[in-house]
Design an enzyme around this catalytic site. Sequence first.
Site, PDB file in Angstrom:
ATOM      1  CE  LYS A  22      -1.730   1.784   3.983  1.00 25.45           C
ATOM      2  NZ  LYS A  22      -1.412   3.205   4.173  1.00 25.45           N
ATOM      3  CG  ASN A  23       2.282   2.660   3.557  1.00 27.60           C
ATOM      4  OD1 ASN A  23       1.132   3.024   3.300  1.00 27.60           O
ATOM      5  ND2 ASN A  23       2.669   2.360   4.773  1.00 27.60           N
ATOM      6  NE  ARG A  92       0.679  12.240   7.300  1.00 29.28           N
ATOM      7  CZ  ARG A  92       0.699  13.508   7.749  1.00 29.28           C
ATOM      8  NH1 ARG A  92      -0.413  14.039   8.168  1.00 29.28           N
ATOM      9  NH2 ARG A  92       1.801  14.209   7.757  1.00 29.28           N
ATOM     10  CG  ASP A 116      -4.732   5.525  10.077  1.00 33.26           C
ATOM     11  OD1 ASP A 116      -3.899   4.741   9.657  1.00 33.26           O
ATOM     12  OD2 ASP A 116      -5.954   5.391   9.898  1.00 33.26           O
ATOM     13  CG  ASP A 304       3.010   1.431   9.704  1.00 32.07           C
ATOM     14  OD1 ASP A 304       3.401   1.602   8.536  1.00 32.07           O
ATOM     15  OD2 ASP A 304       2.541   2.336  10.419  1.00 32.07           O
TER      16      ASP A 304
HETATM   17  C1  EPZ Z   1       4.236   6.903   6.425  1.00 32.27           C
HETATM   18  O1  EPZ Z   1       3.456   7.975   6.938  1.00 32.27           O
HETATM   19  C2  EPZ Z   1       3.282   5.705   6.282  1.00 32.27           C
HETATM   20  N1  EPZ Z   1       2.205   6.061   5.391  1.00 32.27           N
HETATM   21  C3  EPZ Z   1       2.713   5.335   7.651  1.00 32.27           C
HETATM   22  O2  EPZ Z   1       1.937   4.145   7.508  1.00 32.27           O
HETATM   23  C4  EPZ Z   1       3.855   5.028   8.592  1.00 32.27           C
HETATM   24  O3  EPZ Z   1       3.330   4.819   9.881  1.00 32.27           O
HETATM   25  C5  EPZ Z   1       4.837   6.215   8.642  1.00 32.27           C
HETATM   26  O4  EPZ Z   1       5.297   6.552   7.327  1.00 32.27           O
HETATM   27  C6  EPZ Z   1       6.070   5.920   9.477  1.00 32.27           C
HETATM   28  O5  EPZ Z   1       6.731   4.805   9.026  1.00 32.27           O
HETATM   29  C7  EPZ Z   1       2.434   5.994   4.048  1.00 32.27           C
HETATM   30  O6  EPZ Z   1       3.506   5.682   3.568  1.00 32.27           O
HETATM   31  C8  EPZ Z   1       1.290   6.330   3.156  1.00 32.27           C
HETATM   32  P1  EPZ Z   1       6.327  10.330   8.389  1.00 32.27           P
HETATM   33  P2  EPZ Z   1       4.004   9.484   6.923  1.00 32.27           P
HETATM   34  O7  EPZ Z   1       6.224  11.571   7.601  1.00 32.27           O
HETATM   35  O8  EPZ Z   1       4.748   9.708   5.660  1.00 32.27           O
HETATM   36  C9  EPZ Z   1       6.543  13.704  11.804  1.00 32.27           C
HETATM   37  C10 EPZ Z   1      -0.031   2.800   7.554  1.00 32.27           C
HETATM   38  O9  EPZ Z   1      -0.752   2.290   8.439  1.00 32.27           O
HETATM   39  N2  EPZ Z   1       6.465  14.684  10.714  1.00 32.27           N
HETATM   40  O10 EPZ Z   1       7.520   9.471   8.215  1.00 32.27           O
HETATM   41  O11 EPZ Z   1       2.880  10.341   7.248  1.00 32.27           O
HETATM   42  C11 EPZ Z   1       5.238  12.921  11.991  1.00 32.27           C
HETATM   43  O12 EPZ Z   1       4.304  13.630  12.744  1.00 32.27           O
HETATM   44  C12 EPZ Z   1       0.517   4.229   7.723  1.00 32.27           C
HETATM   45  O13 EPZ Z   1       0.244   2.227   6.514  1.00 32.27           O
HETATM   46  C13 EPZ Z   1       6.536  16.034  11.017  1.00 32.27           C
HETATM   47  O14 EPZ Z   1       6.651  16.416  12.179  1.00 32.27           O
HETATM   48  O15 EPZ Z   1       5.017   9.444   8.166  1.00 32.27           O
HETATM   49  C14 EPZ Z   1       5.734  11.661  12.662  1.00 32.27           C
HETATM   50  O16 EPZ Z   1       5.886  11.889  14.019  1.00 32.27           O
HETATM   51  C15 EPZ Z   1       0.124   4.830   9.026  1.00 32.27           C
HETATM   52  N3  EPZ Z   1       6.472  16.921   9.997  1.00 32.27           N
HETATM   53  C16 EPZ Z   1       7.088  11.450  12.008  1.00 32.27           C
HETATM   54  O17 EPZ Z   1       7.497  12.704  11.465  1.00 32.27           O
HETATM   55  C17 EPZ Z   1       6.348  16.534   8.684  1.00 32.27           C
HETATM   56  O18 EPZ Z   1       6.297  17.382   7.785  1.00 32.27           O
HETATM   57  C18 EPZ Z   1       7.104  10.393  10.903  1.00 32.27           C
HETATM   58  O19 EPZ Z   1       6.142  10.713   9.939  1.00 32.27           O
HETATM   59  C19 EPZ Z   1       6.277  15.157   8.396  1.00 32.27           C
HETATM   60  C20 EPZ Z   1       6.337  14.237   9.423  1.00 32.27           C
END
Ligand code: EPZ
Length: 417
Positions: A22-23, A92, A116, A304
């Site tokens: 999916k991701n 998202r 989510d 995850d």
């Molecule tokens: C991706 O989300 C995945 N989604 C998520 O999977 C996964 O949990 C996550 O990466 C971490 O591995 C997809 O790929 C579609 P991040 P993403 O940006 O990109 C902070 C599932 O169930 N952050 O790596 O949204 C954020 O708040 C989903 O398949 C900022 O502060 O995750 C978090 O604490 C759920 N500012 C951390 O970084 C930003 O601009 C990691 O988020 C961006 C992120």
Amino acid sequence: MDRILVRPNGPLTGEVTISGAKNSALLLMAATLLAPGEHVLTNVPRITDVATMTELLGAIGVESERDATTVVLRSPASLLPEAPYELVARMRASIGVLGPLLARCGEARVAVPGGDDFGSRPIDMHLSGLEALGAKFELEHGYVRGWADGLRGAPVTLEFPSVGATENILMAAVLAKGSTVIENAAREPEISDLADLLNAMGAHIEGAGTSTIEVEGVETLHATKHETIPDRVEAATFLAAVAVTGGDVLLRNARADDMEMYLRKLADMGMTVTPTLEGVWSRGPERLRSVDVSTLPYPGVATDYKPLFTVMLAVADGVGIVTENLFAGRFRYVDELIRMGADVRTDAHHAVVRGRTRLSGAPVRAPDIRAGAALVVAGLVAEGETEVSGVEHIDRGYEDFVGKLAALGAHIERIST
Ligand code: EPZ
């Protein structure tokens, strides 16, 4: 609203085929915005998030056709660079169209994402990275409006290896003038898969999968054909089901290399996991041993996987501490597990899980994709019947979850009420 009914039925046996990730698929689809033409993506999972992305790309002007696990996307010469709220609010990953639209159209209007509910999920790193490439943004009426008079390559250092920010910056940098270096980039396998697609479209990317990605911008890209990598989170979910039931299952297409830390933890818990030519073979122990787990960006233990660990530890021998380092609010399923008799105490971003010999079936609600799947896994070893509602969350990320588990011998069905 559909519900999933689960009853224990002993060890799972046989084989399951792991679907495409999916991701990865969602971002591969967004990347097709970067070049006009007919793009062909194979091994695309049949899940509702893919349908949402198809709808979103449709609203932007991309026609698509689906046949089994192949999606054909026809990207026209001109796009409507807008991602509407009702679609973005559902998923998202929709924010992943921001970089490609800025690079291809010089402008974009994208609703601020929902998805989510893990607590605050800002997009500041997406915006500051794209600003480094010359984009400008303003927030109006719940939308991010961005524009750029031609993106220019630049050094970008991420404060945190955000998956989404790395993907957006990468997709913008491939059409930016000059070179971009992304430091502290995310290293997830899905990033490498996206870079492989972009390079096949004519981009010049090096270092994907490491924390330093170098991109030499090009004038134009072209459409191509690409196979999506297998879903390591789906594979991890089935391994957890094998672990708690003491099963013996082959996960066809699963890639051990993409989940090394997870497999190492499972081995510490007493599970046997062996990479094979077809995928990964696994056998669960009589009873799992407790371990401590901390979630980290790749190659650490993925956040995850965390609901799965909490369920495994709930029936393991001993006490385990689970620490969440990415999403502060990602413990919302714990109350549902406690309803099933689990002994879990949370404190800020830690959970202490005291293993029990038995759980008991109960009506529980899935708060998000991964927690939903983990509650179904808990139902495989909880006495009596477990009734899981909020199934629409599970459908977002799992293809035919009930059918695949039933084929492994689980006592499971989906009912529509
Ligand atoms: C991706 O989300 C995945 N989604 C998520 O999977 C996964 O949990 C996550 O990466 C971490 O591995 C997809 O790929 C579609 P991040 P993403 O940006 O990109 C902070 C599932 O169930 N952050 O790596 O949204 C954020 O708040 C989903 O398949 C900022 O502060 O995750 C978090 O604490 C759920 N500012 C951390 O970084 C930003 O601009 C990691 O988020 C961006 C992120």
